[in-house]
Write a protein that holds these residues in place. Structure first.
Motif, PDB file in Angstrom:
ATOM      1  N   PHE A   1     -22.475  14.264   7.958  1.00 10.00           N
ATOM      2  CA  PHE A   1     -21.570  13.304   8.593  1.00 10.00           C
ATOM      3  C   PHE A   1     -20.448  14.069   9.293  1.00 10.00           C
ATOM      4  CE2 PHE A   1     -20.274  13.978   4.245  1.00 10.00           C
ATOM      5  CZ  PHE A   1     -18.888  14.062   4.282  1.00 10.00           C
ATOM      6  N   ASP A   2     -19.662  13.351  10.098  1.00 10.04           N
ATOM      7  CA  ASP A   2     -18.577  13.937  10.879  1.00 10.04           C
ATOM      8  C   ASP A   2     -17.578  14.620   9.943  1.00 10.04           C
ATOM      9  OD1 ASP A   2     -16.396  14.539  12.483  1.00 10.04           O
ATOM     10  OD2 ASP A   2     -16.267  12.554  13.406  1.00 10.04           O
ATOM     11  N   PRO A   3     -17.373  15.919  10.089  1.00 12.31           N
ATOM     12  CA  PRO A   3     -16.457  16.620   9.186  1.00 12.31           C
ATOM     13  C   PRO A   3     -15.017  16.147   9.298  1.00 12.31           C
ATOM     14  CG  PRO A   3     -17.133  18.049  10.994  1.00 12.31           C
ATOM     15  CD  PRO A   3     -18.005  16.837  11.065  1.00 12.31           C
ATOM     16  N   HIS A   4     -14.683  15.418  10.381  1.00 17.77           N
ATOM     17  CA  HIS A   4     -13.327  14.901  10.537  1.00 17.77           C
ATOM     18  C   HIS A   4     -13.147  13.577   9.798  1.00 17.77           C
ATOM     19  CE1 HIS A   4     -13.841  17.581  14.116  1.00 17.77           C
ATOM     20  NE2 HIS A   4     -12.666  17.986  13.681  1.00 17.77           N
ATOM     21  N   SER A   5     -14.240  13.002   9.294  1.00 17.10           N
ATOM     22  CA  SER A   5     -14.167  11.795   8.485  1.00 17.10           C
ATOM     23  C   SER A   5     -13.989  12.172   7.014  1.00 17.10           C
ATOM     24  CB  SER A   5     -15.449  10.960   8.636  1.00 17.10           C
ATOM     25  OG  SER A   5     -15.623  10.538   9.964  1.00 17.10           O
TER      26      SER A   5
ATOM     27  N   ARG B   1     -28.859  13.790   0.987  1.00 14.75           N
ATOM     28  CA  ARG B   1     -27.747  13.186   1.711  1.00 14.75           C
ATOM     29  C   ARG B   1     -27.741  13.641   3.150  1.00 14.75           C
ATOM     30  NH1 ARG B   1     -22.020  15.494   0.545  1.00 14.75           N
ATOM     31  NH2 ARG B   1     -22.723  16.902   2.191  1.00 14.75           N
ATOM     32  N   ASP B   2     -27.463  12.696   4.056  1.00 22.78           N
ATOM     33  CA  ASP B   2     -27.312  13.034   5.465  1.00 22.78           C
ATOM     34  C   ASP B   2     -25.961  13.696   5.713  1.00 22.78           C
ATOM     35  OD1 ASP B   2     -29.746  11.818   6.020  1.00 22.78           O
ATOM     36  OD2 ASP B   2     -28.824   9.894   6.542  1.00 22.78           O
TER      37      ASP B   2
ATOM     38  N   GLY C   1     -23.013   8.002   8.839  1.00 24.56           N
ATOM     39  CA  GLY C   1     -23.517   9.225   8.227  1.00 24.56           C
ATOM     40  C   GLY C   1     -23.205   9.275   6.748  1.00 24.56           C
ATOM     41  N   GLY C   2     -23.663  10.326   6.096  1.00 29.55           N
ATOM     42  CA  GLY C   2     -23.452  10.478   4.663  1.00 29.55           C
ATOM     43  C   GLY C   2     -24.301   9.548   3.820  1.00 29.55           C
ATOM     44  N   ASP C   3     -25.361   8.954   4.426  1.00 27.82           N
ATOM     45  CA  ASP C   3     -26.252   8.083   3.661  1.00 27.82           C
ATOM     46  C   ASP C   3     -27.004   8.905   2.615  1.00 27.82           C
ATOM     47  OD1 ASP C   3     -25.454   6.108   5.426  1.00 27.82           O
ATOM     48  OD2 ASP C   3     -27.275   6.218   6.643  1.00 27.82           O
ATOM     49  N   THR C   4     -27.389   8.258   1.518  1.00 30.31           N
ATOM     50  CA  THR C   4     -28.153   8.915   0.465  1.00 30.31           C
ATOM     51  C   THR C   4     -29.530   8.283   0.379  1.00 30.31           C
ATOM     52  OG1 THR C   4     -26.131   9.363  -0.789  1.00 30.31           O
ATOM     53  CG2 THR C   4     -28.217   9.546  -1.975  1.00 30.31           C
ATOM     54  N   HIS C   5     -30.554   9.117   0.393  1.00 29.28           N
ATOM     55  CA  HIS C   5     -31.945   8.664   0.339  1.00 29.28           C
ATOM     56  C   HIS C   5     -32.527   9.014  -1.032  1.00 29.28           C
ATOM     57  CE1 HIS C   5     -31.809   8.399   4.799  1.00 29.28           C
ATOM     58  NE2 HIS C   5     -31.037   9.470   4.667  1.00 29.28           N
ATOM     59  N   PHE C   6     -33.319   8.105  -1.577  1.00 26.88           N
ATOM     60  CA  PHE C   6     -33.958   8.309  -2.870  1.00 26.88           C
ATOM     61  C   PHE C   6     -35.467   8.195  -2.721  1.00 26.88           C
ATOM     62  CE2 PHE C   6     -29.727   6.688  -3.730  1.00 26.88           C
ATOM     63  CZ  PHE C   6     -29.273   7.518  -4.744  1.00 26.88           C
ATOM     64  N   ALA C   7     -36.214   8.971  -3.530  1.00 27.03           N
ATOM     65  CA  ALA C   7     -37.677   8.941  -3.479  1.00 27.03           C
ATOM     66  C   ALA C   7     -38.232   8.750  -4.887  1.00 27.03           C
ATOM     67  CB  ALA C   7     -38.224  10.233  -2.874  1.00 27.03           C
ATOM     68  N   ASN C   8     -39.280   7.949  -4.988  1.00 29.26           N
ATOM     69  CA  ASN C   8     -39.903   7.546  -6.253  1.00 29.26           C
ATOM     70  C   ASN C   8     -41.012   8.536  -6.621  1.00 29.26           C
ATOM     71  OD1 ASN C   8     -41.496   6.281  -8.238  1.00 29.26           O
ATOM     72  ND2 ASN C   8     -41.042   4.238  -7.449  1.00 29.26           N
ATOM     73  N   MET C   9     -40.784   9.338  -7.660  1.00 32.35           N
ATOM     74  CA  MET C   9     -41.754  10.349  -8.052  1.00 32.35           C
ATOM     75  C   MET C   9     -42.882   9.804  -8.923  1.00 32.35           C
ATOM     76  SD  MET C   9     -41.008  13.093  -6.444  1.00 32.35           S
ATOM     77  CE  MET C   9     -40.636  11.928  -5.117  1.00 32.35           C
TER      78      MET C   9
ATOM     79  N   VAL D   1     -26.876   3.028   2.248  1.00 35.45           N
ATOM     80  CA  VAL D   1     -25.821   3.141   3.249  1.00 35.45           C
ATOM     81  C   VAL D   1     -24.524   2.740   2.550  1.00 35.45           C
ATOM     82  CG1 VAL D   1     -24.983   2.371   5.492  1.00 35.45           C
ATOM     83  CG2 VAL D   1     -27.447   2.592   5.095  1.00 35.45           C
ATOM     84  N   TRP D   2     -23.657   3.701   2.337  1.00 37.17           N
ATOM     85  CA  TRP D   2     -22.501   3.510   1.475  1.00 37.17           C
ATOM     86  C   TRP D   2     -21.432   2.608   2.073  1.00 37.17           C
ATOM     87  CZ3 TRP D   2     -22.208   5.349  -3.461  1.00 37.17           C
ATOM     88  CH2 TRP D   2     -23.122   6.349  -3.831  1.00 37.17           C
ATOM     89  N   THR D   3     -20.815   1.817   1.207  1.00 32.78           N
ATOM     90  CA  THR D   3     -19.546   1.160   1.509  1.00 32.78           C
ATOM     91  C   THR D   3     -18.586   1.525   0.378  1.00 32.78           C
ATOM     92  OG1 THR D   3     -20.168  -0.874   0.340  1.00 32.78           O
ATOM     93  CG2 THR D   3     -20.648  -0.762   2.693  1.00 32.78           C
ATOM     94  N   ALA D   4     -17.296   1.529   0.676  1.00 34.00           N
ATOM     95  CA  ALA D   4     -16.309   1.863  -0.359  1.00 34.00           C
ATOM     96  C   ALA D   4     -16.414   0.862  -1.499  1.00 34.00           C
ATOM     97  CB  ALA D   4     -14.909   1.860   0.239  1.00 34.00           C
ATOM     98  N   GLY D   5     -16.409   1.362  -2.724  1.00 34.32           N
ATOM     99  CA  GLY D   5     -16.522   0.512  -3.901  1.00 34.32           C
ATOM    100  C   GLY D   5     -17.921   0.390  -4.456  1.00 34.32           C
ATOM    101  N   ASP D   6     -18.894   1.062  -3.846  1.00 31.71           N
ATOM    102  CA  ASP D   6     -20.253   1.077  -4.395  1.00 31.71           C
ATOM    103  C   ASP D   6     -20.319   2.011  -5.603  1.00 31.71           C
ATOM    104  OD1 ASP D   6     -21.101  -0.570  -2.372  1.00 31.71           O
ATOM    105  OD2 ASP D   6     -22.167   0.993  -1.260  1.00 31.71           O
TER     106      ASP D   6
END
Length: 295
Positions: free
Chosen positions: A279-283, A276-277, A147-155, A258-263
């Motif tokens: 995600f689990d609030p406990h994460s 942004r999607d 979760g927490g992925d970020t989507h982008f759209a081309n205008m 789809v995020w990884t730490a250090g991006d």
């Protein structure tokens, strides 16, 4: 010990632009943002940003706040982060003023950053201002396992694919952009909870903008909630905006991070939308943003 010139040369020798097969986005590989950047390197990144609109730099976990700021300043002056909102931790005060925290993490029950863990709907940043930011760099320190992925759209692509009739219809129309809520739907301090779009408070921008360097045209939609096209009856404004938003956010115009730490993600705010999607609030999700000003 290697000097700055030698480090910059090492970066130049390995830099590679890897375009996404989607409507926008590219990886900039073989580069270390903690090292000095050469003129050639910066020119390559600027051209890639202009062409692909969203750039991703992987494996930058060691980059400091100062290095993130220095990198971002190559693309324009930086905005200072907003004044800490009511109910937010004072942790912001200990950071450089150019760094804003995007996070769901809490210390003693108090958030250390903005936007929490819910969905952030499609939007461009701060278009409710007269001069919205040119772009942003977002650095991921901690990310949830899913979760927490970020989507982008081309205008640009969204505009180009409109029918000639619709292009003609919107070419001289302007839209009021609502300033009352953020992209997570939270009411900002000092704003009334208005439900009548004809009374929306915020900047007015043309629905179609032109990129000064290339002459390319893009849709400028900002945010959907409470948007209003000036001069139209409310029902007509709502129908036209619904049609434009449905068109502009089709999958064929998008790319997902789809995020990884250090991006480190860098996007052009003038010709893209993002969301942004949830995600689990406990994460834990902890990110640091610099914002490139328009002027």
């Amino acid at each position: 010990m290697k000097d700055a010139k030698m480090q910059a040369m090492e970066n130049v020798d390995t830099l590679e632009v890897i375009a996404s097969p989607k409507a926008l986005g590219a990886d900039i590989a073989g580069i270390d943002l903690s090292k000095p950047l050469s003129a050639h390197q910066l020119d390559t990144i600027r051209l890639a940003w202009q062409e692909h609109l969203v750039l991703r730099f992987r494996n930058q976990a060691h980059v400091t706040f100062e290095q993130q700021i220095a990198f971002s300043k190559h693309f324009g002056p930086l905005d200072k982060r907003p004044t800490v909102s009511h109910g937010m931790s004072k942790t912001h005060d200990e950071l450089p003023p150019e760094i804003a925290v995007i996070s769901n993490v809490k210390i003693g029950g108090v958030p250390v950053g903005a936007l929490g863990d819910g969905e952030a709907v499609w939007h461009a940043d701060m278009t409710y201002n007269e001069f919205p930011p040119k772009g942003a760099c977002l650095f991921s320190k901690e990310v949830p396992p899913s979760g927490g992925d970020t989507h982008f759209a081309n205008m640009y692509m969204a505009y180009d694919s409109l029918s000639d009739e619709l292009k003609q219809r919107i070419q001289h129309l302007s839209c009021v952009h609502d300033a009352s809520r953020n992209s997570a739907g939270e009411l900002r301090l000092g704003f009334a909870d208005n439900t009548d779009p004809t009374q929306t408070v915020g900047a007015v921008h043309p629905l179609v903008t032109t990129q000064p360097q290339t002459g390319k045209k893009a849709l400028m939609l900002g945010r959907r909630r409470n948007a209003y096209i000036k001069g139209l009856a409310l029902q007509e404004s709502e129908a036209l905006l619904d049609a434009l938003w449905a068109h502009a956010t089709q999958d064929r115009f998008t790319w997902t991070q789809v995020w990884t730490a250090g991006d480190v993600m860098m996007w052009d705010n003038t010709c893209t939308l993002h969301k942004r999607d949830a995600f689990d609030p406990h994460s834990r999700r902890l990110m640091y943003r610099t914002q490139i000003a328009s002027r």
